[in-house]
Write a protein that holds these residues in place. Structure first.
Motif, short mmCIF file in Angstrom:
data_model
loop_
_atom_site.label_atom_id
_atom_site.label_comp_id
_atom_site.label_asym_id
_atom_site.label_seq_id
_atom_site.Cartn_x
_atom_site.Cartn_y
_atom_site.Cartn_z
N LYS A 92 0.84 -1.14 -0.02
CA LYS A 92 -0.03 0.08 -0.02
C LYS A 92 0.70 1.19 0.14
O LYS A 92 2.03 1.28 0.49
CB LYS A 92 -1.00 -0.15 1.19
N VAL A 93 0.18 2.23 -0.69
CA VAL A 93 0.97 3.62 -0.75
C VAL A 93 1.62 3.98 0.57
O VAL A 93 2.81 4.39 0.75
CB VAL A 93 0.16 4.66 -1.21
N ILE A 94 0.64 4.17 1.76
CA ILE A 94 1.04 4.64 3.01
C ILE A 94 2.01 3.92 3.49
O ILE A 94 3.16 4.29 4.20
CB ILE A 94 -0.01 4.85 3.99
N ASP A 95 1.90 2.45 3.62
CA ASP A 95 3.02 1.40 4.20
C ASP A 95 4.45 1.79 3.29
O ASP A 95 5.52 1.84 4.20
CB ASP A 95 2.52 -0.09 3.86
N VAL A 96 4.40 1.85 2.13
CA VAL A 96 5.74 1.93 1.52
C VAL A 96 6.26 3.38 1.94
O VAL A 96 7.42 3.45 2.01
CB VAL A 96 5.69 1.99 -0.10
N LEU A 124 -3.79 12.81 -3.68
CA LEU A 124 -3.84 11.33 -3.81
C LEU A 124 -4.25 11.00 -2.28
O LEU A 124 -3.69 9.80 -2.02
CB LEU A 124 -2.53 10.67 -3.94
N ALA A 125 -4.77 11.84 -1.58
CA ALA A 125 -4.96 11.41 -0.28
C ALA A 125 -6.04 10.08 -0.04
O ALA A 125 -5.85 9.43 0.64
CB ALA A 125 -5.92 12.70 0.46
N ASP A 126 -6.98 9.98 -1.17
CA ASP A 126 -7.68 8.79 -1.18
C ASP A 126 -7.26 7.59 -1.52
O ASP A 126 -7.73 6.52 -1.67
CB ASP A 126 -9.17 9.13 -2.06
N LYS A 127 -5.99 7.65 -1.87
CA LYS A 127 -5.28 6.37 -2.42
C LYS A 127 -4.13 5.90 -1.59
O LYS A 127 -3.31 4.94 -1.76
CB LYS A 127 -4.34 6.80 -3.92
N ALA A 128 -4.26 6.58 -0.21
CA ALA A 128 -3.08 6.05 0.65
C ALA A 128 -3.39 4.53 1.02
O ALA A 128 -2.13 3.90 1.15
CB ALA A 128 -3.31 6.80 2.34
N LYS A 129 -4.44 3.79 0.90
CA LYS A 129 -4.39 2.58 1.21
C LYS A 129 -4.54 1.70 0.04
O LYS A 129 -4.78 0.44 0.15
CB LYS A 129 -5.59 2.21 2.33
N ILE A 130 -4.15 2.26 -0.95
CA ILE A 130 -4.23 1.26 -2.43
C ILE A 130 -2.96 0.76 -2.42
O ILE A 130 -1.84 1.62 -2.26
CB ILE A 130 -4.76 2.34 -3.45
N THR A 131 -2.97 -0.39 -3.12
CA THR A 131 -1.48 -0.87 -3.28
C THR A 131 -1.03 -0.12 -4.76
O THR A 131 -1.65 0.30 -5.59
CB THR A 131 -1.52 -2.39 -3.99
N ILE A 132 0.40 0.19 -4.81
CA ILE A 132 0.92 0.93 -5.58
C ILE A 132 0.79 0.60 -6.99
O ILE A 132 0.64 1.47 -8.06
CB ILE A 132 2.55 1.23 -5.33
N GLY A 133 0.62 -0.72 -7.42
CA GLY A 133 0.60 -1.33 -8.52
C GLY A 133 -0.65 -0.93 -9.36
O GLY A 133 -0.94 -1.04 -10.42
N LYS A 134 -1.84 -0.47 -8.49
CA LYS A 134 -3.05 -0.04 -8.93
C LYS A 134 -3.20 1.30 -9.42
O LYS A 134 -4.18 1.71 -9.91
CB LYS A 134 -4.11 -0.52 -8.07
N LEU A 135 -2.12 2.20 -8.99
CA LEU A 135 -2.07 3.43 -9.25
C LEU A 135 -1.62 3.54 -10.91
O LEU A 135 -0.90 2.88 -11.31
CB LEU A 135 -1.11 4.09 -8.50
N SER A 136 -1.97 4.91 -11.52
CA SER A 136 -1.49 5.25 -12.83
C SER A 136 -0.12 5.44 -12.58
O SER A 136 0.50 5.69 -11.68
CB SER A 136 -2.34 6.22 -13.35
N GLY A 137 0.66 5.40 -13.95
CA GLY A 137 1.98 5.76 -13.92
C GLY A 137 2.42 7.05 -13.32
O GLY A 137 3.17 7.41 -12.57
N GLY A 138 1.48 8.23 -13.63
CA GLY A 138 1.62 9.50 -13.07
C GLY A 138 1.33 9.68 -11.60
O GLY A 138 2.31 10.35 -10.91
N GLN A 139 0.50 8.71 -11.19
CA GLN A 139 0.36 8.70 -9.51
C GLN A 139 1.59 8.20 -8.88
O GLN A 139 1.92 8.62 -7.81
CB GLN A 139 -1.07 8.25 -9.50
#
Lengths: 244, 402
Positions: A92-96, A124-139
């Motif tokens: 997850k974004v926040i864990d990394v 990207l506050a709402d993406k904190a708990k999303i896994t990085i692989g699920k983000l777009s390249g720009g994110q």
């Protein structure tokens, strides 16, 4: 070596097998300046940075930060954006971000607070708990930049920082560089994008065949080439050829 | 080591968050539970079917040339006695008789022949069951209970053996030190892949350069190995606890032998040796797998080496009888001292009690030194292979002088 040098490289030589990539290179980066490490593909820019950061062992010469070889435990507070970049895609974004914050000396709480604030800043506050692989390249690029500048680095080394960046992230990167310049951080800008160098850098070194083809303030380098633009100087030095 | 605890914590927490960790950990106890469930329900079904079979009524005739079958037993089954085999077979063929048993003169040398009406693949067994019952009922009354036990091979034995005048039970003595052999096998088979992939992830995700400017390569590798060891022990607990609880609750229903732990001989020296060899072997193997992962660009490529490591490690299991019966044989000695094959022979020989103390100490030193060397190689492979995103490191590159 001047008293205010944060990076000092003396007679640095690097050989891979029988190929000499860097040949007795010497230069310094002064504290608080924005320095451009320039050259075409294969000119030795990334090799120099990797050797400076202890990732490569130099064949000869000395490379120091704050007067001693870089050490992750005792060295300068560093923010490094490598040319080859990526993050743990399955975490997850926040864990990394917290992990890197802790590795850079922050407490878990401070790293978490800083990360959430940064994510808010880059929408990207709402993406904190999303896994990085699920983000777009720009994110993912925004997360990468965040990780680079965690814990307020005194030395920012950005290797081809705009490579693959979309215009939004390019603007974010420039803002970040300016913020850190204002805070007194030293920025090393490794690139062959001359337009950005002219806008941001105080001094430059232009590498060719592992040696310094040009070194000094932008004004001095231009003066030696009769006021030509850095783009033209680059073409002149390389004789219209790319080494890649 | 700077940042070691941060690396260990990160590696452990993210492994625990992965579904694959729990699936792998629980797969073994679940598999064991499934096997026992199949055995249990199969036993139940067979037993029920057997009872139903015995209750079935069908017309039966017997021709007994041996003279074993007693008339009263035939009467109990309402079976007729026929003079010739041909007569019985003909009646069955005509459908006038459900089953016919022909007992030859010498049943030790010749088969009892059974002819019957086809009632399906399972129910056809009733003819053999009835034949067995008929013969055993006829014979049992000729023996007293002791003779019967001998004939039925149900004589119970209790063996007491001595070594240097001291009573010892080799099988029971092997159980506690042998536990480490089983644990090592379980850990490596369920956890090996994860160890192998642990160092390729940073490379595959291109995160390695950023990591190496925040933590030393040595610290990262040691952190990964330490977290693997901790996760390994955790996984061991996850595997063992359901097995132990399952055994405690269901061993009667599953007809498993009762194990009274208080009866097991406790040889602390052998248990200690087993534990140390187990830990060193685990470290050696973890280091080896991490080194392979560090020297290869992707988990997929690293996996191709996994089979070789498993063959070295568990290949000696094929010579298990040799380790027990001929501990002094040259091949046993070689396999016991060669670090990559040593774990299984050493743990097995220690369990059965033919590993001398001096041999155990020598092998421990060999394993400890090998583990250290392998870990140093893992660190070097990681340092030099960190930025090799598309090719394997050669041994020459790993061992090149800096």
């Amino acid at each position: 070596m001047t008293n205010d040098a944060i990076i000092n490289i003396r007679n640095f030589t690097m050989t891979f097998g029988k190929t000499k990539v860097i040949d007795k290179l010497s230069f310094e980066v002064r504290r608080g300046e924005t320095f451009g490490l320039l050259g075409s593909n294969g000119s030795g820019k990334t090799t120099t940075i990797r050797a400076l950061l202890g990732i490569f062992v130099p064949t000869a010469g000395s490379l120091t930060i704050n007067g001693k070889p870089f050490d992750v435990a005792t060295g300068a507070k560093l923010g490094y954006l490598p040319e080859e970049r990526g993050l743990y895609r399955n975490e997850k974004v926040i864990d990394v971000m917290v992990y890197f914050g802790q590795l850079k000396g922050m407490t878990a709480t401070a790293a978490r607070d800083w990360s959430l604030e940064y994510l808010q800043r880059v929408d990207l506050a709402d993406k904190a708990k999303i896994t990085i692989g699920k983000l777009s390249g720009g994110q993912q690029q925004k997360i990468q930049l965040g990780v680079t500048i965690m814990n307020n680095p005194e030395l920012l080394i950005l290797d081809e920082p705009t490579k693959g960046f979309d215009p939004v992230n390019r603007r974010l990167l420039m803002d970040i560089i300016e913020e850190h310049q204002q805070k007194g951080a030293t920025v090393v800008f490794v690139t062959h994008q001359m337009e950005e160098v002219e806008r941001l850098c105080d001094r430059i070194i232009l590498l060719k065949d592992g040696k310094a083809a040009e070194y000094g303030t932008i004004a001095a380098v231009k003066k030696r080439h009769n006021g030509a633009s850095l783009d033209d100087i680059f073409v002149t030095v390389y004789g219209g050829k790319d080494e890649s | 080591m700077h940042n070691l605890s941060t690396v260990v914590k990160f590696e452990i927490v993210r492994s625990l968050k992965k579904k694959s960790f729990w699936l792998l950990s629980l797969a073994f106890p679940l598999m064991i539970a499934a096997v026992f469930a199949v055995i249990y329900f199969s036993n139940q079904a067979t037993s029920q079917a057997g009872e139903e079979l015995s209750k079935q009524k069908f017309s039966l005739a017997v021709t007994d040339e041996s003279g074993i079958v007693k008339p009263e037993v035939l009467k109990a089954l309402s079976a007729k006695q026929l003079d010739t085999k041909e007569e019985g077979v003909a009646l069955v063929k005509e459908g006038k008789l459900d089953g016919f048993i022909f007992i030859p003169k010498d049943i030790g040398a010749n088969e009892v022949q059974i002819y019957g009406k086809d009632v399906g693949i399972f129910d056809n067994n009733r003819y053999a069951s009835v034949t067995q019952w008929l013969l055993s009922q006829s014979i049992d009354s000729k023996f007293n209970p002791s003779e019967l036990a001998v004939v039925q091979q149900k004589v119970k034995t209790e063996v007491t053996t001595y070594q240097d005048g001291v009573e010892r039970d080799a099988i029971k003595e092997a159980i506690l030190p042998g536990v480490f052999l089983i644990l090592l096998y379980l850990l490596i088979t369920t956890f090996g892949g994860q160890m192998l992939a642990s160092t390729t992830e940073e490379k595959e995700n291109r995160v390695i350069e950023m990591i190496l400017t925040t933590v030393r390569a040595k610290t990262l590798i040691v952190g990964k190995i330490v977290s693997m060891v901790i996760l390994g022990f955790l996984q061991m607990a996850i595997v063992l606890i359901p097995v132990i609880v399952g055994y405690a609750l269901l061993h009667t229903q599953l007809a498993l032998p009762t194990i009274d732990l208080s009866e097991l001989p406790v040889d602390w020296v052998r248990i200690g040796i087993g534990f140390v060899i187990f830990v060193l072997s685990f470290l050696l193997l973890t280091g080896l797998l991490v080194a392979i992962g560090a020297a290869t660009p992707t988990a997929k490529e690293a996996n191709s080496f996994f089979g070789v490591i498993m063959l070295l490690m568990f290949g000696p299991l094929y010579a298990v009888t040799l380790f027990v019966s001929s501990p002094d044989a040259g091949i046993v000695q070689f396999l016991s001292y060669f670090p990559f094959t040593a774990p299984i022979p050493l743990l097995l020989r220690n369990a059965v009690g033919n590993l001398e103390l001096y041999q155990a100490l020598i092998s421990m030193v060999i394993l400890a030194v090998s583990s250290m060397l392998v870990m140093m190689v893992a660190v070097r492979a990681f340092r030099y292979g960190a930025l090799e995103y598309s090719r394997k490191l050669t041994l020459k590159e790993i061992f090149a002088k800096e």
